[in-house]
Design an enzyme around this catalytic site. Sequence first.
Site, PDB file in Angstrom:
ATOM      1  N   THR A 119       0.818  -1.217   0.000  1.00 59.11           N
ATOM      2  CA  THR A 119       0.000   0.000   0.000  1.00 59.11           C
ATOM      3  C   THR A 119       0.847   1.260   0.000  1.00 59.11           C
ATOM      4  O   THR A 119       0.437   2.295  -0.510  1.00 59.11           O
ATOM      5  CB  THR A 119      -0.945  -0.033   1.219  1.00 59.11           C
ATOM      6  OG1 THR A 119      -1.823  -1.131   1.038  1.00 59.11           O
ATOM      7  CG2 THR A 119      -1.755   1.226   1.371  1.00 59.11           C
ATOM      8  N   THR A 163       1.510  -4.456   4.190  1.00 62.37           N
ATOM      9  CA  THR A 163       1.344  -4.748   5.616  1.00 62.37           C
ATOM     10  C   THR A 163       0.660  -6.091   5.885  1.00 62.37           C
ATOM     11  O   THR A 163       0.750  -6.608   6.993  1.00 62.37           O
ATOM     12  CB  THR A 163       0.508  -3.647   6.315  1.00 62.37           C
ATOM     13  OG1 THR A 163      -0.790  -3.617   5.731  1.00 62.37           O
ATOM     14  CG2 THR A 163       1.180  -2.293   6.204  1.00 62.37           C
ATOM     15  N   ASP A 164      -0.012  -6.648   4.852  1.00 59.63           N
ATOM     16  CA  ASP A 164      -0.799  -7.866   5.118  1.00 59.63           C
ATOM     17  C   ASP A 164       0.067  -9.045   5.560  1.00 59.63           C
ATOM     18  O   ASP A 164      -0.360  -9.858   6.381  1.00 59.63           O
ATOM     19  CB  ASP A 164      -1.638  -8.248   3.895  1.00 59.63           C
ATOM     20  CG  ASP A 164      -2.874  -7.358   3.776  1.00 59.63           C
ATOM     21  OD1 ASP A 164      -3.264  -6.743   4.788  1.00 59.63           O
ATOM     22  OD2 ASP A 164      -3.458  -7.282   2.673  1.00 59.63           O
TER      23      ASP A 164
HETATM   24  C1  SIN Z   1      -1.100  -3.042   2.767  1.00 59.44           C
HETATM   25  O1  SIN Z   1       0.038  -2.874   2.337  1.00 59.44           O
HETATM   26  O2  SIN Z   1      -1.515  -2.384   3.752  1.00 59.44           O
HETATM   27  C2  SIN Z   1      -2.092  -3.999   2.179  1.00 59.44           C
HETATM   28  C3  SIN Z   1      -1.691  -4.556   0.875  1.00 59.44           C
HETATM   29  C4  SIN Z   1      -0.464  -5.382   0.950  1.00 59.44           C
HETATM   30  O3  SIN Z   1      -0.214  -6.018   1.968  1.00 59.44           O
HETATM   31  O4  SIN Z   1       0.267  -5.408  -0.057  1.00 59.44           O
END
Ligand code: SIN
Length: 330
Positions: free
Chosen positions: A19, A99-100
């Site tokens: 993200t 973050t996932d």
């Molecule tokens: C994020 O980065 O918050 C969600 C999408 C991902 O993990 O690539």
Amino acid sequence: MNDKQIKKPHIHILASGGTIAGLADSRLDFFGYTAGAAKVESVLAELPEINDLADLQTENYCQVASENANPELWLGLARRAEEILQNELCDGLVITAGTDTMEELAYFLNLLLKTDKPVVVCGAMRPLSAYGTDGPVNLYNAVAVAKSPDSRGKGVLLVMNDTILAARQAAKLDSFRLHTFGGGELGTLGYVAAGQVRIVGAPWHRHTMATELHLSDIHKLPQVEIFYMSAGADARLLTAMADLGAAGVVLAGFGIGTFSDAVSEQLQKLQRRGVICAVASRTQSGFTVSHLPGLVAAADLSPQKARILLLLALACGKTPADIERYFTLY
Ligand code: SIN
């Protein structure tokens, strides 16, 4: 000599998508954007002040949404990170990621990288194109942490939302809010705001230089799966995991690490087939104990972190006795 003439540290930024590099047509699109669409240089373009902190070198390793990451990708990233860190001109490394699965990536690196230089993983909850994106500030803070002498020897750190977390404990705890990451009782190592770093703790568990897991020992990554306990869960799915090639299985057990009689029966069948099984808890806090001979208790590791440790221990050819020991130390 004025401030501008003082030699700045060299920090390498290795980008992998997420993200923080997410783009959408609308500035109000917080959820339907394309993660990893932008290169890291676009994030840096939003904050020229970051160049006052360090001499930066950027590299776009890949541009993925981290739900599509996998252990092979993490292994490639780890090998590239090790190369960068071996360069004596490099003072610290920042890795941007989605973050996932960031907590898994951070722990993967924490177990493997043989360095005491700062390694900081960061990302964002709001895409680069959105109002109030947290990516540029998180990256600014990550570079500040990576250049801080206080960050040396602390293992891989995760920096999000002004907080510095230990890779082993860092966990994504909320699906969309900015303050999603937490480190529990042992994992919050400090704070960083506007580039001011305050490290107030150190990781208790062994990491980086102090693990017996080495990138050079890994030639092939085994399959390790997670079985999530629920009342009446069909235990035959465990056998399906082994039939599909799993060399290890982590059980996300109830409470202290319990499971049904049916699951117990299937686990024993898996063990007879040589599958290494570990038990974590689905409770998100506290430790587990083993309720079956040969079943490894995953201590206080979450199921997804326990999977990383089991996977890397198996990849490095470790014995069941070693694996059991690692779960008490790493
Ligand atoms: C994020 O980065 O918050 C969600 C999408 C991902 O993990 O690539």
